[in-house]
Write an enzyme that holds these catalytic residues in place. Structure first.
Site, PDB file in Angstrom:
ATOM      1  N   GLU A  98       0.828  -1.220   0.000  1.00 17.78           N
ATOM      2  CA  GLU A  98       0.000   0.000   0.000  1.00 17.78           C
ATOM      3  C   GLU A  98       0.858   1.264   0.000  1.00 17.78           C
ATOM      4  O   GLU A  98       2.002   1.254   0.447  1.00 17.78           O
ATOM      5  CB  GLU A  98      -0.886   0.017   1.257  1.00 17.78           C
ATOM      6  N   PHE A 151      -2.463  16.225   4.218  1.00 14.88           N
ATOM      7  CA  PHE A 151      -2.657  15.593   2.932  1.00 14.88           C
ATOM      8  C   PHE A 151      -1.325  15.604   2.184  1.00 14.88           C
ATOM      9  O   PHE A 151      -0.799  16.668   1.875  1.00 14.88           O
ATOM     10  CB  PHE A 151      -3.739  16.319   2.127  1.00 14.88           C
ATOM     11  N   ARG A 164       1.764  11.909  -8.748  1.00 11.82           N
ATOM     12  CA  ARG A 164       2.133  10.527  -8.406  1.00 11.82           C
ATOM     13  C   ARG A 164       3.582  10.233  -8.777  1.00 11.82           C
ATOM     14  O   ARG A 164       4.217   9.355  -8.199  1.00 11.82           O
ATOM     15  CB  ARG A 164       1.244   9.527  -9.164  1.00 11.82           C
TER      16      ARG A 164
END
Ligand code: 5GP
Length: 178
Positions: A98, A151, A164
């Site tokens: 993950e 965040f 990303r």
């Protein structure tokens, strides 16, 4: 993209060193077990790619795509399977890979599902853990770094599908969200 960053929390060098460390630990743990590493798309892609290269044992990989966030910054609490595995997990040692554990909702759901599918074992490795976000009591078996209640983007983690590809983890400037 670097201009969009308010601060860098974890550098590329720190990440790469940690992934090598985790790869060595997991190689020992799973030696002779032919584990199935399951990457949770899309965020786990960079970590998965680096981690398997740091593991010197026989292993297989597969991917699942689940949605819990959509394009928002808060979890909807719902988990929807968008792409399931191509592999039968019965009797297999499954290691979920993950990007981050926040509320814990995604992994709690997947872990239960894989026990039901009769995996021999189901464990979790995550590059990031945000323990302050937890709503369901679930812990990863191996954690790269803890991050504060902010965040974060980079190394697989997105903001509206961007960032990303950053090789480090950071926090965006507030004006990016406007
Ligand atoms: P959980 O089900 O643990 O709440 O959520 C896990 C998923 O939420 C992660 O795989 C990731 O996609 C997303 N997520 C949680 N926290 C963050 C964050 O700080 N930044 C980004 N970009 N995504 C996050």
């Amino acid at each position: 993209m670097k201009n969009d960053m308010e601060k860098i929390l974890i550098s590329e060098e720190e990440i790469q060193a940690k992934v090598k460390e985790l790869g060595a630990i997991l190689s020992k743990e799973y030696e002779g077990k032919n584990p199935l590493l399951v990457g949770v798309l899309k965020g786990a892609l960079p970590f998965m790619a680096d981690l398997i290269k740091a593991m010197d044992i026989y292993l297989e990989i597969d991917f699942m795509d689940v949605s819990s966030y959509g394009n928002e910054m808060v979890s909807s609490g719902e988990v929807k399977i968008l792409k399931d595995l191509d592999t039968n997990v019965e009797g297999r040692h499954v290691l979920f890979v993950e990007d981050i554990i926040d509320t814990g909702g995604t992994l709690a759901y997947l872990k239960d599902m894989f026990k039901y599918r009769k995996a021999a074992s189901v464990k979790i490795v995550t590059i990031l853990d945000k323990p302050t976000g937890r709503k369901i009591d679930i812990q990863a078996d191996w954690v790269g770094f803890e991050v504060p209640h902010e965040f974060v983007v980079g190394y697989g983690l997105d903001y509206i599908e961007n960032y990303r590809n950053l090789p480090y983890i950071g926090v965006l400037k507030p004006e990016i969200y406007q």
